[in-house]
Design a protein around this motif. Structure first.
Motif, short mmCIF file in Angstrom:
data_model
loop_
_atom_site.label_atom_id
_atom_site.label_comp_id
_atom_site.label_asym_id
_atom_site.label_seq_id
_atom_site.Cartn_x
_atom_site.Cartn_y
_atom_site.Cartn_z
N CYS A 1 -4.52 -3.10 2.05
CA CYS A 1 -2.99 -4.74 1.59
C CYS A 1 -3.36 -6.02 3.09
O CYS A 1 -3.62 -5.20 3.99
CB CYS A 1 -1.76 -3.91 1.48
SG CYS A 1 -0.75 -4.31 3.18
N TYR B 1 -4.40 -5.79 8.76
CA TYR B 1 -4.83 -5.22 7.41
C TYR B 1 -4.60 -3.93 7.50
O TYR B 1 -4.79 -3.43 8.84
CB TYR B 1 -6.30 -5.51 7.51
CG TYR B 1 -6.75 -7.19 7.13
CD1 TYR B 1 -6.88 -7.55 5.34
CD2 TYR B 1 -7.26 -7.73 8.41
CE1 TYR B 1 -6.65 -8.46 5.28
CE2 TYR B 1 -7.31 -9.38 7.84
CZ TYR B 1 -7.00 -9.32 6.57
OH TYR B 1 -8.02 -11.02 5.54
N ALA C 1 0.52 -1.53 0.34
CA ALA C 1 -0.02 -0.13 -0.33
C ALA C 1 1.25 1.26 0.27
O ALA C 1 1.70 1.22 0.44
CB ALA C 1 -1.07 -0.31 0.91
N GLY D 1 2.82 -8.99 1.77
CA GLY D 1 2.11 -8.64 2.09
C GLY D 1 1.24 -8.93 0.38
O GLY D 1 2.07 -8.67 -0.78
N ALA D 2 -0.12 -8.26 0.33
CA ALA D 2 -0.61 -8.42 -0.76
C ALA D 2 -1.96 -7.44 -0.93
O ALA D 2 -2.47 -7.06 -0.03
CB ALA D 2 -1.20 -9.61 -1.04
N LEU D 3 -2.14 -6.67 -1.48
CA LEU D 3 -2.83 -5.53 -2.05
C LEU D 3 -4.31 -6.15 -2.68
O LEU D 3 -4.41 -7.22 -3.06
CB LEU D 3 -2.94 -4.65 -3.10
CG LEU D 3 -1.50 -3.53 -3.13
CD1 LEU D 3 -1.20 -2.85 -4.43
CD2 LEU D 3 -2.16 -2.57 -2.32
N GLN E 1 -5.49 2.30 -0.59
CA GLN E 1 -5.57 0.75 -0.96
C GLN E 1 -5.50 0.38 0.48
O GLN E 1 -4.75 0.42 1.10
CB GLN E 1 -3.69 1.07 -1.71
CG GLN E 1 -3.79 1.53 -3.18
CD GLN E 1 -2.46 1.13 -3.29
OE1 GLN E 1 -1.19 1.37 -2.27
NE2 GLN E 1 -3.02 1.29 -4.86
#
Length: 88
Positions: free
Chosen positions: A75, A68, A53, A84-86, A73
């Protein structure tokens, strides 16, 4: 009183999130990412984690321990794997 050191200069901490097991604390660090205190009470500085993010202003833990974080945005960040992932 417990004093936490952010590890990021001049960071104003307005929000904290405690892990479900109470062993870690995270705080948003703006464009820097996320501050993580994994050893509460040790007096050490936070580990600064870079997230996908762009800006992190809010943080929350899920019951499973996933962090979180984000602002515009969002992530999901796994502390175990440090990945981590968006989210869409």
């Amino acid at each position: 009183m417990l004093v936490l050191k952010a590890g990021v200069p001049k960071l104003r901490i307005d929000e904290l999130a405690f892990s479900p097991d109470g062993g870690s604390i995270v705080a948003p660090a703006g464009a820097t990412g996320l501050c993580l205190w994994a050893k509460i009470g040790s007096g050490s500085k936070a580990e600064v984690l870079t997230l996908p993010a762009k800006v992190v202003r809010h943080v929350a833990f899920s019951p499973a321990g996933t962090v979180y974080a984000g602002n515009d945005q969002l992530c999901a960040f796994d502390l175990g794997t440090r990945t981590g992932a968006l989210l869409d």
